[in-house]
Design an enzyme around this catalytic site. Structure first.
Site, PDB file in Angstrom:
ATOM      1  N   LYS A 144       1.121   0.533   2.171  1.00  0.00           N
ATOM      2  CA  LYS A 144       0.742   0.270   0.778  1.00  0.00           C
ATOM      3  C   LYS A 144       1.983   0.033  -0.076  1.00  0.00           C
ATOM      4  O   LYS A 144       2.059  -0.933  -0.845  1.00  0.00           O
ATOM      5  CB  LYS A 144      -0.062   1.435   0.209  1.00  0.00           C
ATOM      6  CG  LYS A 144      -0.567   1.190  -1.211  1.00  0.00           C
ATOM      7  CD  LYS A 144      -1.075   2.462  -1.857  1.00  0.00           C
ATOM      8  CE  LYS A 144       0.082   3.335  -2.316  1.00  0.00           C
ATOM      9  NZ  LYS A 144      -0.351   4.500  -3.108  1.00  0.00           N
TER      10      LYS A 144
ATOM     11  N   ASP B  97      -4.803   0.711  -2.490  1.00  0.00           N
ATOM     12  CA  ASP B  97      -4.792   2.135  -2.843  1.00  0.00           C
ATOM     13  C   ASP B  97      -6.230   2.592  -3.027  1.00  0.00           C
ATOM     14  O   ASP B  97      -7.176   1.869  -2.682  1.00  0.00           O
ATOM     15  CB  ASP B  97      -3.949   2.372  -4.104  1.00  0.00           C
ATOM     16  CG  ASP B  97      -4.572   1.749  -5.349  1.00  0.00           C
ATOM     17  OD1 ASP B  97      -5.596   1.033  -5.242  1.00  0.00           O
ATOM     18  OD2 ASP B  97      -4.029   1.982  -6.444  1.00  0.00           O
TER      19      ASP B  97
END
Length: 225
Positions: free
Chosen positions: A121, A139
């Protein structure tokens, strides 16, 4: 509604209603962004932005941060979540930038993933925001909103599977801003516990809203179950 049409209509709504969307983290260069994103894990951007000015001033370069210690860095970041681990990650990250990457934040995914404190991420955020690549960071907001809107199915059970589905269906030029569209929509409208469905401009395109209120997409009368 077919998947292609759903994507087209939802992206068109964002283009018209949210023409400008960007990270809410404060930074002035890729190194500062990397620091901020590492700190933002399981922590709000607002909290990170409160502590980074002093941190950036004390450690303006990888050299300065690498010369410090986790104990010193901890004092600057102790109000964020998991400060002990993040202090170690920041110092380790800076030292690896010097030893492996000439003091520069790398652009490639495989290189970013070598850095302490950097997962997929975080690497995608750096690629997208700092280097304007077609990378989709997933996320909790992106994961939730993508499922609720019906951009991905229940079979997408991991952040990586959601990332692949979004990248496959969103035009490459839109991927960097789409990342922010989905995050900001999840942060301020499609919240986890209290989604603002009644005021959401996407509600008649949203699978979650349609299932919750038995509304036909793009029309119909809302009727609570």
């Amino acid at each position: 509604m077919r998947k292609k049409e759903r994507y087209e209509k939802i992206l068109a709504w964002f283009r018209e209603n949210v023409p400008v969307a960007q990270t809410e983290l404060h930074y002035s260069n890729p190194f500062e962004l990397l620091i901020a994103v590492i700190l933002s894990a399981q922590c709000t951007d607002k909290r990170v932005n409160l502590i980074t000015p002093a941190l950036y001033q004390a450690f303006p370069t990888p050299e300065a941060l690498a010369a410090s210690t986790p104990e010193v860095v901890y004092e600057y970041i102790k109000s964020v979540s998991y400060p002990n681990n993040k202090a170690k990650h920041l110092v380790g990250m800076a030292r690896m930038l010097l030893s492996d990457f000439g003091g520069q934040v790398p652009e490639r995914m495989e290189d970013l993933l070598k850095l302490p404190g950097v997962g997929r991420k975080t690497a995608n955020v750096i690629q997208s925001v700092a280097f304007h690549k077609a990378a989709m960071a997933v996320d909790t907001h992106v994961f939730r909103v993508s499922h609720r809107l019906g951009l991905v199915t229940d079979k997408c059970t991991t952040p990586f599977s959601v990332e692949k589905e979004l990248v496959k269906n969103i035009p490459e030029a839109d991927i960097p801003i789409a990342h922010h569209w989905l995050i900001l929509h999840g942060r301020y409208v499609c919240q986890a516990r209290s989604p603002q469905c009644d005021t959401c401009g996407l509600r008649l395109l949203c699978k979650y809203y349609g299932q919750k209120y038995k509304v036909h997409e793009e029309g119909g009368t809302a009727a609570k179950k």
